[in-house]
Motif scaffolding. Structure first.
Motif, PDB file in Angstrom:
ATOM      1  N   ALA A 199      42.946  49.775 -63.266  1.00 32.28           N
ATOM      2  CA  ALA A 199      42.371  48.745 -62.401  1.00 32.28           C
ATOM      3  C   ALA A 199      41.191  49.322 -61.623  1.00 32.28           C
ATOM      4  CB  ALA A 199      43.428  48.223 -61.432  1.00 32.28           C
ATOM      5  N   ASP A 200      40.079  48.603 -61.640  1.00 29.16           N
ATOM      6  CA  ASP A 200      38.897  49.083 -60.924  1.00 29.16           C
ATOM      7  C   ASP A 200      37.955  47.914 -60.680  1.00 29.16           C
ATOM      8  OD1 ASP A 200      37.778  52.189 -60.501  1.00 29.16           O
ATOM      9  OD2 ASP A 200      36.204  50.658 -60.464  1.00 29.16           O
ATOM     10  N   LEU A 201      37.166  48.027 -59.618  1.00 34.64           N
ATOM     11  CA  LEU A 201      36.136  47.032 -59.343  1.00 34.64           C
ATOM     12  C   LEU A 201      35.051  47.065 -60.412  1.00 34.64           C
ATOM     13  CD1 LEU A 201      35.041  44.923 -57.304  1.00 34.64           C
ATOM     14  CD2 LEU A 201      33.936  46.814 -56.096  1.00 34.64           C
ATOM     15  N   ASN A 202      34.828  48.244 -60.994  1.00 32.88           N
ATOM     16  CA  ASN A 202      33.808  48.445 -62.020  1.00 32.88           C
ATOM     17  C   ASN A 202      34.427  48.187 -63.388  1.00 32.88           C
ATOM     18  OD1 ASN A 202      32.069  49.591 -63.978  1.00 32.88           O
ATOM     19  ND2 ASN A 202      31.166  50.959 -62.453  1.00 32.88           N
ATOM     20  N   THR A 203      34.141  47.042 -63.971  1.00 33.07           N
ATOM     21  CA  THR A 203      34.744  46.657 -65.258  1.00 33.07           C
ATOM     22  C   THR A 203      34.419  47.667 -66.345  1.00 33.07           C
ATOM     23  OG1 THR A 203      34.559  44.333 -64.658  1.00 33.07           O
ATOM     24  CG2 THR A 203      34.890  44.837 -66.992  1.00 33.07           C
ATOM     25  N   HIS A 204      33.171  48.080 -66.418  1.00 36.64           N
ATOM     26  CA  HIS A 204      32.742  49.005 -67.471  1.00 36.64           C
ATOM     27  C   HIS A 204      33.484  50.329 -67.361  1.00 36.64           C
ATOM     28  CE1 HIS A 204      30.141  50.996 -70.373  1.00 36.64           C
ATOM     29  NE2 HIS A 204      29.921  51.951 -69.487  1.00 36.64           N
ATOM     30  N   ALA A 205      33.588  50.858 -66.140  1.00 39.19           N
ATOM     31  CA  ALA A 205      34.276  52.135 -65.953  1.00 39.19           C
ATOM     32  C   ALA A 205      35.748  52.021 -66.317  1.00 39.19           C
ATOM     33  CB  ALA A 205      34.119  52.604 -64.508  1.00 39.19           C
ATOM     34  N   ALA A 206      36.393  50.934 -65.896  1.00 37.61           N
ATOM     35  CA  ALA A 206      37.813  50.743 -66.216  1.00 37.61           C
ATOM     36  C   ALA A 206      38.017  50.657 -67.719  1.00 37.61           C
ATOM     37  CB  ALA A 206      38.342  49.484 -65.538  1.00 37.61           C
ATOM     38  N   THR A 207      37.127  49.932 -68.392  1.00 33.83           N
ATOM     39  CA  THR A 207      37.250  49.779 -69.847  1.00 33.83           C
ATOM     40  C   THR A 207      37.070  51.112 -70.552  1.00 33.83           C
ATOM     41  OG1 THR A 207      36.436  47.502 -69.694  1.00 33.83           O
ATOM     42  CG2 THR A 207      36.327  48.571 -71.852  1.00 33.83           C
ATOM     43  N   GLU A 208      36.099  51.889 -70.113  1.00 35.06           N
ATOM     44  CA  GLU A 208      35.872  53.203 -70.722  1.00 35.06           C
ATOM     45  C   GLU A 208      37.092  54.104 -70.572  1.00 35.06           C
ATOM     46  OE1 GLU A 208      32.314  55.090 -69.298  1.00 35.06           O
ATOM     47  OE2 GLU A 208      31.181  54.384 -71.044  1.00 35.06           O
ATOM     48  N   VAL A 209      37.687  54.105 -69.398  1.00 37.93           N
ATOM     49  CA  VAL A 209      38.867  54.949 -69.169  1.00 37.93           C
ATOM     50  C   VAL A 209      40.029  54.486 -70.044  1.00 37.93           C
ATOM     51  CG1 VAL A 209      40.606  55.645 -67.482  1.00 37.93           C
ATOM     52  CG2 VAL A 209      38.185  55.627 -66.847  1.00 37.93           C
ATOM     53  N   ALA A 210      40.273  53.168 -70.073  1.00 37.40           N
ATOM     54  CA  ALA A 210      41.379  52.649 -70.881  1.00 37.40           C
ATOM     55  C   ALA A 210      41.191  52.986 -72.350  1.00 37.40           C
ATOM     56  CB  ALA A 210      41.508  51.140 -70.686  1.00 37.40           C
ATOM     57  N   GLU A 211      39.973  52.821 -72.851  1.00 33.50           N
ATOM     58  CA  GLU A 211      39.707  53.111 -74.264  1.00 33.50           C
ATOM     59  C   GLU A 211      39.826  54.594 -74.566  1.00 33.50           C
ATOM     60  OE1 GLU A 211      35.928  51.339 -75.038  1.00 33.50           O
ATOM     61  OE2 GLU A 211      36.760  49.305 -75.278  1.00 33.50           O
ATOM     62  N   SER A 212      39.474  55.436 -73.602  1.00 33.25           N
ATOM     63  CA  SER A 212      39.587  56.881 -73.828  1.00 33.25           C
ATOM     64  C   SER A 212      41.047  57.322 -73.843  1.00 33.25           C
ATOM     65  CB  SER A 212      38.827  57.654 -72.737  1.00 33.25           C
ATOM     66  OG  SER A 212      39.497  57.582 -71.484  1.00 33.25           O
TER      67      SER A 212
ATOM     68  N   THR B 175      39.824  44.143 -64.076  1.00 32.74           N
ATOM     69  CA  THR B 175      38.843  44.180 -62.996  1.00 32.74           C
ATOM     70  C   THR B 175      39.477  43.597 -61.750  1.00 32.74           C
ATOM     71  OG1 THR B 175      37.081  43.822 -64.607  1.00 32.74           O
ATOM     72  CG2 THR B 175      36.541  43.453 -62.289  1.00 32.74           C
ATOM     73  N   VAL B 176      39.432  44.347 -60.662  1.00 32.18           N
ATOM     74  CA  VAL B 176      40.052  43.839 -59.447  1.00 32.18           C
ATOM     75  C   VAL B 176      39.359  44.389 -58.210  1.00 32.18           C
ATOM     76  CG1 VAL B 176      41.817  45.662 -59.458  1.00 32.18           C
ATOM     77  CG2 VAL B 176      42.237  43.557 -58.189  1.00 32.18           C
ATOM     78  N   ASP B 177      39.055  43.484 -57.305  1.00 31.40           N
ATOM     79  CA  ASP B 177      38.611  43.826 -55.953  1.00 31.40           C
ATOM     80  C   ASP B 177      39.855  43.789 -55.090  1.00 31.40           C
ATOM     81  OD1 ASP B 177      37.703  43.861 -53.348  1.00 31.40           O
ATOM     82  OD2 ASP B 177      36.128  42.357 -53.653  1.00 31.40           O
TER      83      ASP B 177
END
Length: 678
Positions: free
Chosen positions: A449-462, A473-475
């Motif tokens: 979970a992260d405010l930054n969608t791109h960063a969260a997606t990259e981490v999940a995919e890695s 994505t969550v604020d």
């Protein structure tokens, strides 16, 4: 270099296994016969390469093949002790291996070895199983295929079935394959291409036969009031039920969940015949080994109030467990394995969808896929005949087969966080990323979970596939976004067990320079955000009834009054006391709440990179690129704190060794004496 026969076999297997119309995940097996040089004699030796136990055709590699000497497997025919003792020959396969032998031979090895054809495919297509489970399947097989395909009455997989199919092929030289009653299909060919073509011809011919010959609406009419709920309402209802169901089906052992609301499932559950058909259970051994003997089916319409549905599910679950225990005791013999668990693997909720469960997300997802296969099979059988799966006693013989027990015993021991679902905020970088990666490595399913969608997606995919990690994505200042993120979590994995409050930002200013807006922002993200996340998590954990962990990534600044840091230090102190308050309140539910107090984590930190590092470096009068070294030198151990060190502390708190610890703060600061807890 691989033998050409092996290369062809792998390519054929991958093509067949990549199309779900041909076979289900990990279902069926393929083989090739050929010669290779015997390294002992230097002469040629005739070998069988066959998919080993537990592999999947779509992803099969050479390492997944069992390699056996054909002369030795065929020699077993002469010492075969009869069908009552056929299981004894499975152990004998180990003495037929060529060299190291590759993967463990499966129960179907005899079928491939004894059938007199260079290439053999055994598959579980929905269309083939539909004929195999039809009440008049033998006549329908004749009508569909003529003399090119032969009917084989149901027999449990094993050596005798291999002998039966070998005899049928010998007696029918014009046949290209057979339909195995209650089970699937087998095809053969002189070449790999011919074998594949025969398999595909059987599957597509059966599909066309069912489509052309079948009657409309084989499941009966749609029952008034049992149609699907609108998509948003359906997902909300599923999210409300998921934690409660997960708690119920984890009565014997913890399970991970998967939710499916495809048109196939929703249409089946809207039809008149679905209760009776579901009660009959699945038929193909691969199906009911994954889905259990039958599913749990809710007998209320979609519009029923949630409270009424929950109460009814509790009653049905208790009845299911009693019925499953009765099924076990009806068929168990003194040498049967112990009952493995009485909870359902599949729960069907009309208008909402299907919940499936397993020891991990992949197992849960695949169980659901197998039940979709079963629905397709039932539709096909009912379209041309009456669905008639193998009887309950035969299902028990396979479910509690000593060979199946041995396969389970070969499974690796579970990782320490297996079956646990973790929700990590601020997981797109730094400490949160390290925590998400560590929890996943320890066996947890992780919501990044992260405010930054791109960063969260990259981490999940890695981290891995969606069976291991999903991004949301969550604020954390938004109640609505938090609720939506947890809804995504429970629909992805069935519930939540472990929450890490890590999201944050840092404002480093003296008191007189700190604006009210900055104070509010600092507290909204970390103090208020942690509260909101913990509140939503606690609701889910209480519904599950499985306990849980909430971990706050606080700070030594919640204890130590550093310079020019009023907003950040105060909000960290707020988080620190939330740990104590929630530990006191949630303990009765088995929910443990603990905190971690790191020193400044500079390396990889999104907070430090966003300006906090420059601010703190200015306060201490050191270059920004030396800030980590500066922090290290003021500690007792003279070591820099890295994100993985904080992740290690989360592991220590949640992986089982501190099961009786709650309300604790663990310093991860390399020894800051001023921040010692008092």
């Amino acid at each position: 270099m691989s033998n050409p026969a092996v290369t062809e076999l792998i390519e054929r297997s991958n093509r067949l296994g990549s199309d779900p119309r041909n076979t289900n995940y990990a279902g069926g097996n393929t083989s090739a016969k050929g010669t290779a040089v015997d390294p002992v004699t230097g002469g040629d030796v005739e070998l069988l390469w066959v998919k080993g136990s537990g592999g999947d055709l779509g992803t099969l590699t050479e390492a997944g093949l069992a390699v056996l000497r054909l002369d030795r497997v065929r020699a077993l025919v002469e010492v075969y002790p009869g069908v009552e003792r056929e299981d004894e020959l499975v152990a004998a396969f180990d003495f037929c291996l060529h060299g190291r032998g590759g993967a463990a031979p499966s129960i179907d090895t005899a079928m491939h070895a004894l059938v007199d054809a260079p290439h053999v495919d055994h598959l579980h297509p929905d269309s083939g199983i539909a004929l195999a489970t039809a009440a008049d399947g033998e006549a329908l097989t004749k009508e569909c295929f003529g003399d090119r395909v032969v009917w084989v009455p149901w027999r449990r997989p094993g050596f005798q079935l291999g002998l039966d199919i070998a005899a049928i092929k010998a007696a029918h030289p014009g046949a290209v394959g057979c339909v195995l009653g209650g089970h699937g299909i087998t095809a053969w060919g002189a070449t790999s291409g011919e074998c594949e073509a025969n398999s595909l011809w059987m599957i597509r011919t059966a599909e066309a036969f069912l489509a052309e010959r079948g009657r409309p609406d084989p499941f009966g009419p749609v029952v008034d009031g049992y149609g699907p709920l609108p998509a948003a309402e359906r997902r909300a209802r599923a999210a409300a039920l998921a934690p409660i169901l997960r708690g119920l089906v984890s009565t014997d052992r913890a399970q991970v969940g998967h939710f499916t609301d495809t048109d196939t499932v929703l249409d089946f559950l809207s039809r008149e015949k679905h209760p009776a058909l579901a009660e009959l259970g699945t038929s193909c051994p691969d199906h009911f080994l994954r889905t259990k003997v039958r599913p749990l089916v809710l007998d209320l319409p979609p519009a029923a109030p949630v409270d009424e549905v929950v109460d009814r599910l509790r009653v049905l679950h208790a009845a299911y467990r009693d019925e499953y225990a009765a099924y076990y005791h009806r068929h168990a013999t003194p040498d049967s394995p112990a009952m493995r668990g009485a909870d359902p693997a599949i729960v069907l909720v009309p208008g909402v969808g299907m919940f499936s469960y397993g020891k991990d997300k992949q197992t849960a997802r695949v169980a659901g896929e197998f039940y979709v296969n079963a629905i397709n099979v039932m539709r096909g059988a009912e379209a041309v005949s009456t669905y008639a799966p193998i009887d309950e006693a035969e299902k028990f013989r396979i479910e509690y087969w000593a060979l199946e027990e041995a396969k389970l015993a070969r499974m690796p021991a579970p990782k320490p966080l297996a079956t646990r679902v973790a929700f990590v905020t601020g997981a797109g970088s730094g400490i949160g990323k390290a925590i998400a990666e560590r929890l996943a490595a320890d066996g947890a399913c992780v919501i990044v979970a992260d405010l930054n969608t791109h960063a969260a997606t990259e981490v999940a995919e890695s981290i891995g596939s969606s069976d291991t990690a999903v991004a949301v994505t969550v604020d954390v200042t938004s109640e609505e976004q938090i609720a939506a993120a947890f809804q995504d979590a429970v629909l992805a994995f069935g519930g939540v067990d472990l929450v890490v409050n890590n999201a944050g930002l840092s404002i480093s200013k003296p008191l007189l320079d700190t604006s009210a807006a900055e104070w509010d922002l600092q507290h909204d993200v970390m103090a208020r955000g942690s509260f909101l996340v913990s509140r939503e998590a606690a609701r889910i954990m209480i519904d599950q009834g499985l306990g849980g962990d909430i971990v706050y990534i606080a700070s030594k600044n919640g204890v130590f009054a550093g310079p020019n840091n009023v907003a950040y230090g105060a909000t960290k102190a707020d988080q620190a006391h939330q740990v104590r308050l929630l530990a006191a309140e949630l303990g009765e539910h088995g929910i443990r709440v603990n905190g971690i107090n790191p020193d400044g984590v500079v390396h990889g930190s999104g907070i430090f990179a966003a300006g906090w590092g420059a601010q703190r470096a200015a306060v201490y009068g050191v270059p920004e690129d030396q800030l980590g070294a500066f922090y290290a030198q003021r500690t007792l151990l003279k070591r820099e704190v890295l994100p993985e060190h904080v992740a290690n502390a989360v592991h220590a708190l949640t992986a089982g060794h501190l099961s009786h610890t709650t309300g604790l703060h663990i310093p991860v600061d390399a020894g800051v004496a001023a921040a010692f807890l008092r």
